[in-house]
Structure formats: structure tokens, C-alpha cells
Write a protein that holds these residues in place. Structure first.
Motif, PDB file in Angstrom:
ATOM      1  N   VAL B  79       0.836  -1.199   0.000  1.00  0.00           N
ATOM      2  CA  VAL B  79       0.000   0.000   0.000  1.00  0.00           C
ATOM      3  C   VAL B  79       0.868   1.245   0.000  1.00  0.00           C
ATOM      4  O   VAL B  79       0.605   2.216  -0.724  1.00  0.00           O
ATOM      5  CB  VAL B  79      -0.932   0.009   1.227  1.00  0.00           C
ATOM      6  CG1 VAL B  79      -1.801   1.234   1.213  1.00  0.00           C
ATOM      7  CG2 VAL B  79      -1.781  -1.207   1.259  1.00  0.00           C
ATOM      8  N   ILE B  80       1.934   1.207   0.807  1.00  0.00           N
ATOM      9  CA  ILE B  80       2.828   2.357   0.861  1.00  0.00           C
ATOM     10  C   ILE B  80       3.488   2.579  -0.494  1.00  0.00           C
ATOM     11  O   ILE B  80       3.578   3.706  -0.981  1.00  0.00           O
ATOM     12  CB  ILE B  80       3.877   2.143   1.963  1.00  0.00           C
ATOM     13  CG1 ILE B  80       3.198   2.182   3.324  1.00  0.00           C
ATOM     14  CG2 ILE B  80       4.948   3.197   1.904  1.00  0.00           C
ATOM     15  CD1 ILE B  80       4.082   1.743   4.439  1.00  0.00           C
ATOM     16  N   SER B  81       3.918   1.462  -1.131  1.00  0.00           N
ATOM     17  CA  SER B  81       4.532   1.633  -2.455  1.00  0.00           C
ATOM     18  C   SER B  81       3.541   2.207  -3.445  1.00  0.00           C
ATOM     19  O   SER B  81       3.920   3.016  -4.286  1.00  0.00           O
ATOM     20  CB  SER B  81       5.042   0.311  -3.019  1.00  0.00           C
ATOM     21  OG  SER B  81       5.330  -0.599  -2.055  1.00  0.00           O
ATOM     22  N   LEU B  82       2.262   1.781  -3.310  1.00  0.00           N
ATOM     23  CA  LEU B  82       1.230   2.313  -4.207  1.00  0.00           C
ATOM     24  C   LEU B  82       1.175   3.827  -4.064  1.00  0.00           C
ATOM     25  O   LEU B  82       1.180   4.557  -5.063  1.00  0.00           O
ATOM     26  CB  LEU B  82      -0.126   1.689  -3.859  1.00  0.00           C
ATOM     27  CG  LEU B  82      -1.328   2.361  -4.501  1.00  0.00           C
ATOM     28  CD1 LEU B  82      -1.452   1.943  -5.936  1.00  0.00           C
ATOM     29  CD2 LEU B  82      -2.605   2.079  -3.769  1.00  0.00           C
ATOM     30  N   ALA B  83       1.147   4.297  -2.807  1.00  0.00           N
ATOM     31  CA  ALA B  83       1.039   5.738  -2.594  1.00  0.00           C
ATOM     32  C   ALA B  83       2.246   6.457  -3.160  1.00  0.00           C
ATOM     33  O   ALA B  83       2.112   7.453  -3.882  1.00  0.00           O
ATOM     34  CB  ALA B  83       0.900   6.032  -1.106  1.00  0.00           C
ATOM     35  N   SER B  84       3.453   5.937  -2.865  1.00  0.00           N
ATOM     36  CA  SER B  84       4.624   6.693  -3.314  1.00  0.00           C
ATOM     37  C   SER B  84       4.768   6.610  -4.827  1.00  0.00           C
ATOM     38  O   SER B  84       5.168   7.591  -5.464  1.00  0.00           O
ATOM     39  CB  SER B  84       5.894   6.235  -2.600  1.00  0.00           C
ATOM     40  OG  SER B  84       6.176   4.917  -2.923  1.00  0.00           O
ATOM     41  N   THR B  85       4.397   5.461  -5.418  1.00  0.00           N
ATOM     42  CA  THR B  85       4.480   5.367  -6.876  1.00  0.00           C
ATOM     43  C   THR B  85       3.493   6.308  -7.548  1.00  0.00           C
ATOM     44  O   THR B  85       3.834   6.982  -8.533  1.00  0.00           O
ATOM     45  CB  THR B  85       4.200   3.926  -7.325  1.00  0.00           C
ATOM     46  OG1 THR B  85       4.988   3.050  -6.552  1.00  0.00           O
ATOM     47  CG2 THR B  85       4.519   3.746  -8.777  1.00  0.00           C
TER      48      THR B  85
END
Lengths: 151, 112, 502
Positions: B79-85
Motif C-alpha cells: 500500500v505504501i509503495s502504491l502511494a509513493s508510486t
């Protein structure tokens, strides 16, 4: 072809979409509400629900999807989901602890069990689903704005 | 052991991509590869030999499960990677709008 | 359970709740974001002052989320160091949000700013109070992602470029941290910091710990902008709007970088001479390279950003010495740097607000037109350069004395040299910006609005009075407890479990 058909993809895609999009939505809801007894939960459920709307948008163009789920509704749902999750966590203080599972746990492996987990999953799915859809819409609409600026 | 090393190799591929590529989109892809490698490493660390999925059902006998905790954690990390991507892509699109290029050697207003 | 322990989750809840409420209601009600931002940060400040009083007895407070006890569940730990950091972060956050009331009028969509600001604040408070390794990573990412968006807030060319650079480098840093956490988890089979400390103390050292240490130094070093990893900071910090520059330079790099580094290395892994010398070398390098690069700058905010690198070097140097005096000095300098660096960034924001430029060559004589900004800037410059009555002098003095006591004359010498160079570069700022002849173009410059003045004046007063904190009473209440939390090392684990099982 009429004006309606200029937006979005071909008739085949639209027909298939019309048939499948409801199933995708239902599947998302299934994943969501069974999150505490089987693999899944708020995040995958929310993503699948958002995907059904994204699917609609890809097949029918942005107007059809945005009519179903306008942007202000998306952003409202996103904030609401986050606040709902926070509220569930805070309601745990009724039992003395933050995030306490204050509803009775029920019988294992039944749909209405595990106390606040189901509610938390609902909140998470609102937040995630609305968030993903909002990100998608923001990225899609941005390019249109950009092309508009060029002209 | 070899799978861990391959995982680290994948991470290094991502890092190479971030450090050496000049195209912004390729850099973002590098970030995604590196994130993926770390998530994969986390899942691999949790693996037990011959273990089965950490599912609990009414009639199952609990034996030899893989570690369930990292799977939940990796979901969070995804989820965090989704946000930063998503944020990176949004910034990249804005950059393209302003500079009309994805080449970072041409995007150099800040120096010194 | 202590009466205050029940309040610990509110450090995160208030900030996150404020953020989401602003995003829901702030769109319609124009006045709501300001009020919500001010109220939230003010109540957080009050809470953190209460937290200092609550831990003044010397112990620590543990809060188990959802009544799951530590080895299993996630817990929040409030000890002297956490209370100290909470006060620092929330004090700066309150004053910055006061400043932003007027400053952010220039931007549209104020509610977006406050949402991201409170999200970042919630992330920082979470990093500080959490007692769980993975939770630390999650809060770290919340704060970082909010800060990427805030750096790009103006969506101008250079802001986007800086934000992209910052986002990519910081994401890589987070990945190093996550990888370190993965190895630690595989080695200890636990994520709870206290439990981890106990397990690691039993297992002894191994090569995995060495690898984890390297990963954490790279990851947290990237977040803290220590010198080999500092490339993003001089771009990202000046590009953000001034209140955010103040937050980023003032507290973000400290709570995400320095605090997390200290917490992990002192309390979980355990410090050893090799790590100490790495800290000393990194600190000295940052101190010198930061200040050398700063002297040549003509962009006001960029100059300040390079000074952040240099001052973080002092903090790491003090903490790396490992002696009680060195740690207190490092922490004191951390607090002081938060105060005067935010003040300097707010000053530069005021100058930019009034004149519309950041180039030192285009300014001059502004102290006549902007008396409050000019005078507070003078106070802050003297603090950062280490002129005696101000707070920066005392903390640098303590660090240098500690270095001499620890027989590290080499590092003490560089610390003195860096301080002199800092003085030189701030003389340049005051000469070109505030004194000298008033430029023809700047005749019509007006002083900034009232909220900005109040915020800057309060920070300047803290700069002047900050030196009082090393008096015996202030030291024992505030800094001593924080230093003690680090000095007790890995017995942190035992203390947490004693508190839980009480």
C-alpha cells in the motif's frame, strides 16, 4: 455512429463490460466481507471494487464512470473511510484501550464474527477503493487538462 | 540461500535502474522493481520448508504453516509503495507538462 | 497504569483525525482549515508538555494497543527521549502553523496544505512514540510521502524537479530501512523493539547485525541527510513553501533521521565503538562539507539548507561521542537547531513574501523596512553561529567540551572550525540582506502580517531563553531524561517489559 459511441471503446468491449462489471463489483464485496474468515479483507476488496469502476471508465469513457461516482463523492468517501477507521479505533476506549475489539467476537468462521474487524475492513475498503479511484481519475484527467492547455 | 541472493540481485537491478537511467519513467520503474525485491525478500524470509499457506479453516489441522505475519506486513508495504508510486507518477506527469521532456539531463534548473 | 498512559495514542489520533477532518470539511468552509490546524497543533503541544511532566519521574510509559501486550501486539512507548522529541516537534509545528495562517494565503487550496501538514505531523509523532519496528517504518513513510507532496506544493518547475529527486532518493532510503527490518525480523523473529533488544542481547553479535547496521545507517542517513547521502536536501528544502521548509529542516530530518537512528542503534541494536566512530566520522564530514558548500551560496534558502546539513553533523557528532555530556549536548543542539533553523526559514519566507526574491544580491537594508523580521533574523543568526548568550552557543560549547573530555581533540578542532565558518556565512546573510543600502526596487516593501510576526517573535524568544535549559533544573527535567533514555542502552527492553508487567 452516434455521439454516445465516440467515447470509450468498441461495442464488443462495452457489451462485455456491461455483463462483467457487476460481477466484479460483487466479487469485491464478497472479498471484503469475508476478509476475517478467508484470505482477503479491506484492501483487496476495496481495490477490486475500485477496479470495477476503473473498468467502466476504460470501456465507456470518463463521463459514464464519473456520472456513477462523481469526484466529490470519491473524496468524501475517502475522508469518511479514514475517519470511520479512526472512530472504530477510538470506540475501543469504551473498553479502556485504543483499538480494543469491543464487540463480542461471536462464533469463529461465521460471517458476523471477529467483532470490529468486519467494520474496520469496511472502512479500509472505502478508503482504499476511493483512494485508488481518485488517483486513477486524477492521473487520467490530468492529461486531458494538459492537452487543453496546449490548444 | 540462492533465492535470497537472487532477491538481492533484483534489488540491485532496481538500484542500477534508479542510478543509471536518464528517463524519469525508467527511474520510476527502477523504484518499483526495488520495492518489489524487498517485498519478495520479506515473503521469502517467512517461508518454512514444506510449509503451507497460513489459512485457518474449521477442519484444518494446524501444522507446518509458513510465517503469516510478514504476509500482512508486505500488504502494508505494498500500500505504501502504491502511494509513493502514484505520487512519483503524478510528479513525473507535471514535470513533462512543464519541461516537455522525460530526460533528466535536460531537467536541470537546480545546481550547486 | 499511569494516568497519562491512556493519552499516548492521541499524539497520532489527533493529528490524523485533524488531517482527515480538514480534507472533508475544509473544502467548503474557508476558515476551517486554519482553525483546525491551529487547534490540533496547539493541543498536541499541550499534550507533549504534559508528557514531559508524566515521565519526569524517570520511568517510561507503555501503551498496548488493543490490550495486546508487547511481545505480541503493537505498543507505544513514551520515555524521556520520546517526550523531548514530541515537545520539539509539536512546538515547531504549532508556531509554523501560526505562521502559515497568513503565509499560505498566496496559494490556492489551503485545505490541501493543512491535510498534508497534519498528516506529516501525525507521521512524525508516530515515529517518535512507536515501540514497534514495522510501525516505525509505516509512520516514517506516512511522514515522508506527505513531505514529498508538500515539497511539490507550488507545482513550479524547480519545485517539481526537487520533489522528484527527493521522492526517489527518500524512497530508496525507506527501502534500505525496510530491508534492515526484514533481516532483523528473520534474525530475532519479533518486531517489537523492546523484545528485539532482549533477543539481540541474548544472541550476541553476528554478521547479520553488521549488515543491518549498514542498511540502517544508509536508510536513516538518507532521511537525516548525512553527508554522503545529502544530495536531495539542498534542492528539496528550499523549494517547499517557507512553513514547510521550516518543518522539514527543523524537525522532519531529525525525527525521521536522527531520532530513529538513535533509537535503533542505542536502544535496540546496542552501540559499540565501531558504530560510534562511524557516527563521529559522518557527523564531522556533514559538519564541514555542509558549511563549506553553504558559504558560496547566493540563494538565501539554499544557504540555509546547506547549514541544516552542517548542524545535523553537530548533533550526530555529539550523539556519537557516547559520553553523557556528549549525548546531552547533541540532544540540546537538536532542540536548538529546530528552533533557530525554523526561525531562519520563516524569516527567509517573510523576505520572499515581502520582496518576492530569494537572491541575496537583490536585497539590502531590509531591517529598516521589516524590523521584526530583521531583528528575529539577527537573533537566529547569532544563535546558529554560536554567539554567547544565545542557545546555539551553549549546545556547541557542550559538544566541544564533551569531545575534549573524550580525548577526541581532532573532532573538537573541526567542530570549532565549522562554527567559525558558520559565523562567516551568516555575517554574509545579515550584511547583504538586512544591512547595507536599501535597493531602489525595495522602497515599497512592507512588514509581513501579524500572525507571521507573532510566530517569529515567539521563536526568537525561545532562542534567547533556550540557554536556560542547561541550568540544573531544566537539564534534569528535560534534557537529562532524554539523554538517560539513550544512555541506558539495550536495557530499554527490560524496562519496557517491567513497565508492562507491573
Amino acid at each position: 455512429m452516434s455521439r454516445e459511441h465516440e467515447q470509450g471503446m468498441s461495442v464488443i468491449v462495452k457489451t462485455i463490460t456491461r455483463l462483467t462489471v457487476g460481477l466484479i463489483l460483487l466479487y469485491g464485496i464478497y472479498i471484503l466481507v469475508h476478509g476475517h474468515i478467508s484470505p482477503g479483507g479491506g484492501f483487496p476488496g476495496g481495490i477490486i471494487i475500485a477496479l470495477s469502476f476503473i473498468h467502466l471508465m476504460l470501456a465507456y469513457g470518463k463521463d459514464a464512470a464519473l456520472k456513477k461516482l462523481p469526484r466529490y463523492v470519491t473524496s468524501f468517501l475517502e475522508g469518511f473511510g479514514a475517519l470511520m477507521f479512526l472512530a472504530i479505533a477510538l470506540l475501543g476506549f469504551s473498553g479502556g484501550y485504543f483499538f480494543l475489539n469491543f464487540i463480542s467476537k461471536g462464533e469463529p468462521f461465521k460471517l458476523f464474527s471477529a467483532g470490529t474487524i468486519l467494520l474496520s475492513n469496511l472502512a479500509i475498503s472505502l478508503k482504499v477503493g476511493a483512494g485508488l479511484f481518485a488517483i486513477f481519475v486524477a492521473l487520467i484527467l490530468f492529461r486531458f487538462d494538459d492537452e487543453g492547455e496546449e490548444e | 540461500m540462492i533465492v535470497y541472493l537472487l532477491c538481492l540481485l533484483l534489488f540491485c537491478v532496481g538500484l542500477y535502474c534508479i542510478l543509471r537511467k536518464r528517463n524519469i519513467i525508467k527511474i520510476i520503474v527502477g523504484v518499483i522493481i526495488a520495492e518489489y525485491a524487498v517485498n519478495l525478500l520479506f515473503i521469502l524470509v517467512a517461508y518454512r520448508r514444506g510449509g503451507r499457506a497460513p489459512l485457518h479453516s474449521p477442519d484444518a489441522v494446524i501444522e507446518n504453516m509458513v510465517d503469516a505475519l510478514p504476509q500482512a506486513l508486505v500488504l502494508t508495504s505494498i500500500v505504501i509503495s502504491l502511494a509513493s508510486t502514484a505520487l512519483l507518477i503524478a510528479i513525473a506527469m507535471r514535470i513533462y507538462q512543464k519541461y516537455r521532456t522525460f530526460d533528466i539531463t535536460k531537467i536541470r534548473e537546480l545546481r550547486g | 497504569m499511569n494516568y497519562f498512559a491512556g493519552m499516548i495514542p492521541f499524539f497520532v489520533v489527533l493529528a490524523l483525525g485533524g488531517a482527515f477532518l480538514v480534507s472533508l470539511a475544509g473544502r467548503r468552509l474557508k476558515i476551517f482549515p486554519d482553525i483546525a490546524g491551529l487547534l490540533t497543533t496547539f493541543s498536541l503541544l499541550l499534550l507533549s508538555v504534559l508528557a514531559v511532566i508524566a515521565v519526569s519521574g524517570g520511568g517510561l510509559l507503555v501503551y498496548s494497543i488493543g490490550a495486546w501486550r508487547p511481545p505480541v501486539g503493537i505498543n507505544f512507548v513514551l520515555d524521556g527521549l520520546a517526550a523531548f522529541m514530541l515537545v520539539t516537534v509539536n512546538l515547531i509545528a504549532f508556531l509554523v502553523s501560526l505562521y502559515a495562517v497568513n503565509y499560505m494565503e498566496r496559494y490556492t487550496d489551503k485545505w490541501k496544505f493543512y491535510t498534508l501538514f497534519l498528516l506529516m505531523l501525525g507521521g512524525m509523532n508516530g515515529v517518535i512514540i512507536t515501540g514497534d519496528m514495522f510501525n516505525l517504518f509505516v509512520y516514517l513513510e506516512i511522514a515522508s510521502i506527505a513531505s514529498y507532496a508538500l515539497v511539490a506544493f507550488g507545482t513550479e518547475k524547480h519545485e517539481l524537479e526537487a520533489a522528484f529527486k527527493y521522492a526517489v532518493m527518500s524512497t530508496v532510503g525507506s527501502l534500505f530501512i525496510l530491508m534492515g527490518i526484514v533481516f532483523l525480523y528473520s534474525y530475532t523473529s519479533t518486531l517489537n523493539m523492546a523484545h528485539m533488544a532482549l533477543v539481540l542481547a541474548q544472541r550476541g553479535t553476528s554478521n547479520i547485525l553488521l549488515m543491518v547496521s549498514i542498511l540502517f545507517i544508509m536508510g536513516f542517513g538518507l532521511k537525516a541527510a548525512l553527508v554522503p547521502f545529502h544530495a536531495w536536501l539542498p534542492d528539496a528544502h528550499p523549494s517547499a513553501p517557507a512553513p514547510i521548509s521550516a518543518m522539514l529542516s527543523g524537525v522532519l530530518i531529525k525525527s525521521l533521521g536522527v531520532y530513529a537512528l538513535c533509537r535503533v542503534f542505542y536502544n535496540v541494536i546496542g552501540i559499540n565503538p565501531a558504530l560510534s566512530s562511524v557516527f563521529l566520522v559522518l557527523g564531522t564530514l556533514s559538519m564541514l562539507i555542509g558549511v563549506f558548500l553553504a558559504i558560496g551560496q547566493w540563494d538565501l534558502k539554499r544557504l540555509l539548507a546547506y547549514h541544516s546539513i552542517s548542524q545535523i553533523g553537530y548533533v550526530i557528532l555529539g550523539l556519537g561521542l557516547g559520553t553523557p555530556l556528549g549525548i546531552v549536548g547533541g540532544l540540546f543542539h537538536l532542540f536548538n537547531h529546530s528552533v533557530f533553523k525554523s526561525l531562519l526559514f520563516l524569516n527567509s519566507g517573510s523576505v520572499e513574501y515581502a520582496t518576492g526574491t530569494r537572491d541575496l544580491n537583490k536585497m539590502g537594508g531590509l531591517i529598516k523596512k521589516m524590523p521584526v523580521t530583521g531583528r528575529t533574523n539577527l537573533v537566529a543568526s547569532m544563535s546558529i553561529a554560536g554567539i554567547p548568550p544565545f542557545n546555539g552557543f551553549w549546545s556547541k560549547l557542550i559538544i566541544i567540551i564533551a569531545a575534549v573530555q573524550a580525548q577526541e581533540f581532532f573532532y573538537a578542532f573541526w567542530a570549532v572550525l565549522a562554527s567559525i565558518l558558520t559565523l562567516a556565512s551568516f555575517m554574509k546573510v545579515t550584511k547583504y540582506c538586512y544591512f547595507g543600502r536599501l535597493k531602489e526596487k525595495l522602497k515599497g516593501v512592507k512588514e509581513v502580517p501579524v500572525c507571521m510576526k507573532v510566530s517569529m517573535s515567539l521563536l526568537a524568544i525561545i532562542c534567547i531563553l533556550g540557554g536556560l535549559l542547561i541550568l540544573p533544573r531544566g537539564e534534569s527535567l528535560f534534557l537529562g531524561k532524554a539523554g538517560y533514555s539513550l544512555l541506558k542502552g539495550t536495557s530499554y527492553g527490560n524496562e519496557v517489559f517491567e513497565e508492562v508487567n507491573k
